[in-house]
Design a protein around this motif. Sequence first.
Motif, PDB file in Angstrom:
ATOM      1  N   HIS A  31      -3.821  -4.098 -19.446  1.00 22.34           N
ATOM      2  CA  HIS A  31      -3.621  -5.848 -18.697  1.00 22.34           C
ATOM      3  C   HIS A  31      -5.136  -6.443 -18.576  1.00 22.34           C
ATOM      4  O   HIS A  31      -4.867  -7.824 -18.212  1.00 22.34           O
ATOM      5  N   GLY A  32      -6.003  -5.510 -19.860  1.00 23.44           N
ATOM      6  CA  GLY A  32      -6.396  -7.286 -20.708  1.00 23.44           C
ATOM      7  C   GLY A  32      -8.316  -6.640 -19.466  1.00 23.44           C
ATOM      8  O   GLY A  32      -8.981  -7.617 -19.919  1.00 23.44           O
ATOM      9  N   LYS A  33      -7.892  -6.440 -18.131  1.00 23.13           N
ATOM     10  CA  LYS A  33      -9.056  -6.930 -17.203  1.00 23.13           C
ATOM     11  C   LYS A  33      -9.164  -5.318 -16.039  1.00 23.13           C
ATOM     12  O   LYS A  33      -8.342  -4.456 -16.134  1.00 23.13           O
ATOM     13  N   PHE A  34      -9.805  -5.777 -15.533  1.00 25.17           N
ATOM     14  CA  PHE A  34     -10.405  -4.350 -14.913  1.00 25.17           C
ATOM     15  C   PHE A  34     -11.206  -4.858 -13.398  1.00 25.17           C
ATOM     16  O   PHE A  34     -11.940  -5.324 -13.117  1.00 25.17           O
ATOM     17  N   LEU A  35      -9.834  -4.874 -12.335  1.00 27.75           N
ATOM     18  CA  LEU A  35      -9.829  -5.045 -11.240  1.00 27.75           C
ATOM     19  C   LEU A  35     -10.604  -3.884  -9.785  1.00 27.75           C
ATOM     20  O   LEU A  35      -9.986  -3.227  -9.775  1.00 27.75           O
ATOM     21  N   PHE A 124      -4.115 -12.482  -7.396  1.00 27.06           N
ATOM     22  CA  PHE A 124      -2.765 -11.927  -7.435  1.00 27.06           C
ATOM     23  C   PHE A 124      -2.007 -12.806  -6.782  1.00 27.06           C
ATOM     24  O   PHE A 124      -1.293 -12.423  -6.143  1.00 27.06           O
ATOM     25  N   PRO A 125      -1.229 -13.512  -8.017  1.00 24.78           N
ATOM     26  CA  PRO A 125      -0.155 -14.500  -7.231  1.00 24.78           C
ATOM     27  C   PRO A 125       0.855 -14.510  -7.074  1.00 24.78           C
ATOM     28  O   PRO A 125       1.522 -12.933  -7.740  1.00 24.78           O
ATOM     29  N   ASN A 126       1.701 -14.676  -5.680  1.00 24.75           N
ATOM     30  CA  ASN A 126       2.472 -14.500  -5.832  1.00 24.75           C
ATOM     31  C   ASN A 126       3.208 -12.895  -5.475  1.00 24.75           C
ATOM     32  O   ASN A 126       3.947 -12.416  -5.636  1.00 24.75           O
ATOM     33  N   GLU A 127       2.107 -11.665  -5.089  1.00 20.50           N
ATOM     34  CA  GLU A 127       1.816 -10.614  -4.898  1.00 20.50           C
ATOM     35  C   GLU A 127       2.024 -10.477  -3.077  1.00 20.50           C
ATOM     36  O   GLU A 127       1.533 -11.326  -2.357  1.00 20.50           O
ATOM     37  N   LEU A 129       1.180  -7.397  -1.789  1.00 21.54           N
ATOM     38  CA  LEU A 129      -0.300  -7.145  -1.538  1.00 21.54           C
ATOM     39  C   LEU A 129      -1.258  -6.516  -3.158  1.00 21.54           C
ATOM     40  O   LEU A 129      -0.327  -6.825  -4.464  1.00 21.54           O
ATOM     41  N   PRO A 130      -1.695  -6.874  -2.281  1.00 21.81           N
ATOM     42  CA  PRO A 130      -2.792  -6.528  -4.377  1.00 21.81           C
ATOM     43  C   PRO A 130      -3.149  -5.510  -4.707  1.00 21.81           C
ATOM     44  O   PRO A 130      -2.686  -4.613  -3.961  1.00 21.81           O
ATOM     45  N   VAL A 131      -2.842  -5.090  -6.367  1.00 24.50           N
ATOM     46  CA  VAL A 131      -2.473  -3.783  -6.439  1.00 24.50           C
ATOM     47  C   VAL A 131      -3.910  -3.913  -7.397  1.00 24.50           C
ATOM     48  O   VAL A 131      -4.400  -4.241  -8.687  1.00 24.50           O
ATOM     49  N   PHE A 132      -5.558  -3.536  -6.281  1.00 20.00           N
ATOM     50  CA  PHE A 132      -6.592  -3.098  -7.313  1.00 20.00           C
ATOM     51  C   PHE A 132      -6.627  -1.421  -8.270  1.00 20.00           C
ATOM     52  O   PHE A 132      -6.025  -1.058  -7.978  1.00 20.00           O
ATOM     53  N   ASP A 133      -7.274  -1.951  -9.532  1.00 25.10           N
ATOM     54  CA  ASP A 133      -6.467  -0.682 -10.056  1.00 25.10           C
ATOM     55  C   ASP A 133      -8.413  -0.095  -9.670  1.00 25.10           C
ATOM     56  O   ASP A 133      -7.470   1.558  -9.738  1.00 25.10           O
ATOM     57  N   LEU A 134      -9.323  -0.091  -8.796  1.00 24.60           N
ATOM     58  CA  LEU A 134      -9.808   1.178  -8.278  1.00 24.60           C
ATOM     59  C   LEU A 134     -10.262   0.522  -7.176  1.00 24.60           C
ATOM     60  O   LEU A 134     -11.874  -0.482  -7.433  1.00 24.60           O
ATOM     61  N   LEU A 135     -10.642   1.326  -5.940  1.00 26.21           N
ATOM     62  CA  LEU A 135     -11.392   1.178  -5.267  1.00 26.21           C
ATOM     63  C   LEU A 135     -12.360   1.768  -5.300  1.00 26.21           C
ATOM     64  O   LEU A 135     -12.539   3.168  -5.022  1.00 26.21           O
ATOM     65  N   LEU A 136     -13.922   1.763  -4.873  1.00 28.45           N
ATOM     66  CA  LEU A 136     -14.880   2.540  -4.767  1.00 28.45           C
ATOM     67  C   LEU A 136     -15.102   2.677  -3.109  1.00 28.45           C
ATOM     68  O   LEU A 136     -15.895   1.780  -2.864  1.00 28.45           O
ATOM     69  N   LEU A 137     -14.836   3.902  -2.695  1.00 28.98           N
ATOM     70  CA  LEU A 137     -15.205   3.743  -0.958  1.00 28.98           C
ATOM     71  C   LEU A 137     -16.047   4.777  -0.778  1.00 28.98           C
ATOM     72  O   LEU A 137     -16.872   5.562  -1.760  1.00 28.98           O
ATOM     73  N   GLY A 138     -17.137   4.551   0.731  1.00 30.52           N
ATOM     74  CA  GLY A 138     -18.090   5.718   0.933  1.00 30.52           C
ATOM     75  C   GLY A 138     -17.078   6.242   2.092  1.00 30.52           C
ATOM     76  O   GLY A 138     -16.185   5.773   2.742  1.00 30.52           O
ATOM     77  N   THR A 179      -7.913  -3.957   4.994  1.00 26.76           N
ATOM     78  CA  THR A 179      -6.934  -3.434   5.270  1.00 26.76           C
ATOM     79  C   THR A 179      -6.852  -2.287   5.079  1.00 26.76           C
ATOM     80  O   THR A 179      -6.523  -2.272   3.147  1.00 26.76           O
ATOM     81  N   PHE A 180      -5.655  -1.118   5.552  1.00 31.69           N
ATOM     82  CA  PHE A 180      -5.122  -0.141   5.086  1.00 31.69           C
ATOM     83  C   PHE A 180      -4.144   0.103   4.264  1.00 31.69           C
ATOM     84  O   PHE A 180      -4.053   0.413   2.749  1.00 31.69           O
ATOM     85  N   PRO A 181      -3.466  -1.492   4.383  1.00 30.91           N
ATOM     86  CA  PRO A 181      -2.129  -2.140   3.522  1.00 30.91           C
ATOM     87  C   PRO A 181      -2.819  -2.383   1.582  1.00 30.91           C
ATOM     88  O   PRO A 181      -2.399  -1.814   1.167  1.00 30.91           O
ATOM     89  N   VAL A 182      -4.161  -2.764   1.767  1.00 32.67           N
ATOM     90  CA  VAL A 182      -4.285  -3.431   0.762  1.00 32.67           C
ATOM     91  C   VAL A 182      -5.396  -1.966  -0.207  1.00 32.67           C
ATOM     92  O   VAL A 182      -5.081  -1.267  -1.099  1.00 32.67           O
ATOM     93  N   VAL A 183      -5.684  -0.449   0.697  1.00 30.95           N
ATOM     94  CA  VAL A 183      -6.674   0.020   0.484  1.00 30.95           C
ATOM     95  C   VAL A 183      -6.199   1.195  -0.224  1.00 30.95           C
ATOM     96  O   VAL A 183      -5.950   1.369  -1.486  1.00 30.95           O
TER      97      VAL A 183
END
Length: 238
Positions: A31-35, A124-127, A129-138, A179-183
């Motif tokens: 999709h031409g980008k990395f979120l 993330f208009p009209n979503e 929940l957001p769908v991140f490509d990658l979440l880097l967590l600790g 929050t966990f729904p997003v993660v």
Amino acid sequence: MPVIIVENKEKVIEKLSEIIEKTAASSISKHGKFLVGFSGGSLAPFLATGLPKIKTDFSKWTIFFCDERLVPVNDPDSTFGLYKKTLIDSGAVPLKEDQFVQIKQGVSAEEAATAYENKVKEFFPNEKLPVFDLLLLGMGPDGHTCSLFPGHKLLNETSRWIAPITDSPKPPPSRVTMTFPVVNNADVCAIAASGKEKADMIKRVLVDKENLPAARVQPASGNVYWIVDKDAGLHLNK
């Protein structure tokens, strides 16, 4: 839930960088980008070392924060401040400051959380929940991830994307956090850890399956990677 055990911290950074490079390439192609979402703490030095070595089009990156402390950018506790210093100001990677979606400072945690959620919604208009490509967590020594701490009421938050916290058991007390729904709506989550001091908590999360925040990182339709060195994964093969 892939658990990748490697020789040492350097290999953890290498494997984490490999996952970042591969996920970025796939996202940019799709999709031409990395979120991507960054965390602070022990992850920051991993990224400071690893990101300059990966092959990617950094101009396509937009970086969010999985959580952030409500302190000025020049405060040592500022996650953005840390990345500004190690990645932008150092020239280590060709990222610009405006590629980081920053949290509003100098306001209440409630206001900062609402403002950040609104910023995220622009991507993330009209979503629902957001769908991140990658979440880097600790993962903290108490098993927390983001600023989601054991036993805290925010673990049960279901309606907000970004929530305020003013009673963090780890200073500073005022923060905002995904929050966990997003993660758990992300395409990929990655948790990297090294060192013997992480071994007992990793056993509690991955072997004993205790109901700790880090154990609740389970993307509904994505993948979570745990990348640990032999010291941190000491109890995983027993």
